[in-house]
Design a protein around this motif. Structure first.
Motif, PDB file in Angstrom:
ATOM      1  N   ASP A   1     -74.080  22.135  30.327  1.00  0.00           N
ATOM      2  CA  ASP A   1     -73.640  21.978  31.712  1.00  0.00           C
ATOM      3  C   ASP A   1     -74.020  20.579  32.188  1.00  0.00           C
ATOM      4  O   ASP A   1     -75.113  20.108  31.853  1.00  0.00           O
TER       5      ASP A   1
ATOM      6  N   ARG B   1     -64.420  23.021  27.042  1.00  0.00           N
ATOM      7  CA  ARG B   1     -64.964  24.150  26.274  1.00  0.00           C
ATOM      8  C   ARG B   1     -63.849  24.668  25.371  1.00  0.00           C
ATOM      9  O   ARG B   1     -62.698  24.274  25.519  1.00  0.00           O
TER      10      ARG B   1
ATOM     11  N   ASP C   1     -76.641  27.672  36.028  1.00  0.00           N
ATOM     12  CA  ASP C   1     -76.958  26.404  35.360  1.00  0.00           C
ATOM     13  C   ASP C   1     -78.472  26.256  35.180  1.00  0.00           C
ATOM     14  O   ASP C   1     -78.943  25.804  34.140  1.00  0.00           O
TER      15      ASP C   1
HETATM   16 MG    MG Z   1     -70.805  25.039  35.007  1.00  0.00          MG
END
Ligand code: MG
Ligand code: AMP
Length: 301
Positions: free
Chosen positions: A65, A121, A195
């Protein structure tokens, strides 16, 4: 380009060997100047890719992240023509997606000939988050490295050029980026408690990434380890990697397009010669066009 490590065969990778702060002795000013040129070249490359329609390009972005997946898309791809490019973000799989094999949802978004696709991703989440959080048994994710390699070979054999960028940031850099988001009302929408929770698994993720890089870097679909603590260097390195590896293909596409242009011109000349108009359009066609113009003008008036 010794500061960008390319993993193009299975090997044991140690992430400790790569400094996320690396800037290759380049100054920010020089990198930004270079980046501008590279972005132009990238735009031309994509135009050729689209026009020649022989190959496709798949760019996979992975990283922790805040590693800069969105930022890379925003900056490096700013000159790309959106007609020939799509960006796809892979989120937590839906029930329908989970009802299929893990590559099912990914395969639907791979680029067709002439197109460029960017994955924010990708199928690698299925050996990263799925492994770290034990979403599937060990035996299941273990088999996926080979399945991924086969899948990517299939894409390459079908004409896709694959780039896989691992945006390598340090844990400290992630902390400061997360804190920055808290201080910036325009970036706060990106915040997520998850996160901070995920930071507890930092080591597990680094291990999972180590396996991804060690086992899925292949000649056909190499991994690029990008030092990403400095955003300007990250952008420069990625743009340069794209331009360099695509350069020989651009030459190929240009040749193909020139050949196609030549064939079309010959056909046109033959057509004109046959109608004896010595280069002009056949009179009958021009008259029809004129009369149509008149009709339209009359209607507008
Ligand atoms: Mg994120
Ligand atoms: P973001 O990239 O911040 O929008 O978050 C997307 C979230 O989806 C991340 O937390 C990923 O870990 C999660 N995600 C993506 N792919 C998968 C997957 N195959 N299995 C589980 N979670 C996933």
């Amino acid at each position: 380009m010794e500061h960008l490590r390319i993993i193009d065969s299975p090997q044991s990778v140690n992430l400790q060997d790569y400094d996320p702060d690396d800037t290759g002795k380049l100054t920010k000013r020089d990198a930004l100047k270079e980046l501008e040129k590279l972005e132009e070249q990238l735009a031309q490359t994509q135009e050729m890719l689209y026009a020649a329609a022989q190959r496709s390009i798949l760019i996979i972005l992975q990283g922790m992240d805040t590693a800069g997946k969105d930022g890379t898309i925003e900056h490096v791809m700013s000159h790309i023509n959106t007609t020939g490019c799509h960006v796809w973000s892979f989120k937590v799989p839906t029930a329908e997606e989970l009802g299929h094999d893990f590559l099912w949802r990914v395969h639907q978004h791979t680029p067709a000939r002439g197109m460029m696709a960017i994955f924010n991703r990708s199928h690698y989440e299925d050996v990263l988050v799925a492994r770290v959080h034990q979403l599937v048994p060990h035996t299941v994710w273990q088999q996926r490295f080979e399945q991924i390699n086969h899948f990517e070979s299939l894409l390459v054999a079908s004409g896709t050029i694959i780039f896989k960028f691992f945006l390598h940031i340090s844990k400290d850099e992630q902390r400061s980026r997360l804190m920055e988001r808290e201080d910036d009302t325009e970036k706060a929408w990106k915040l997520s408690v998850a996160d901070w929770q995920e930071r507890h698994f930092w080591k597990d993720y680094q291990e999972a990434y180590t396996d991804v890089l060690s086992r899925c870097g292949t000649h056909d679909a190499p991994w690029y380890i990008v030092p990403a603590n400095k955003k300007w260097y990250r952008n420069y390195v990625i743009a340069q990697a794209l331009v360099r590896r695509l350069a020989p293909h651009v030459a190929e596409w240009r040749t193909a397009l020139e050949a196609r242009g030549k064939t079309e011109l010959e056909a046109l000349r033959a057509y004109r010669a046959e109608h004896g108009t010595n280069g002009a359009l056949p009179k009958s066609a021009e008259q029809t066009d004129d009369s149509n113009d008149q009709v339209l003008k009359g209607r507008d008036a």
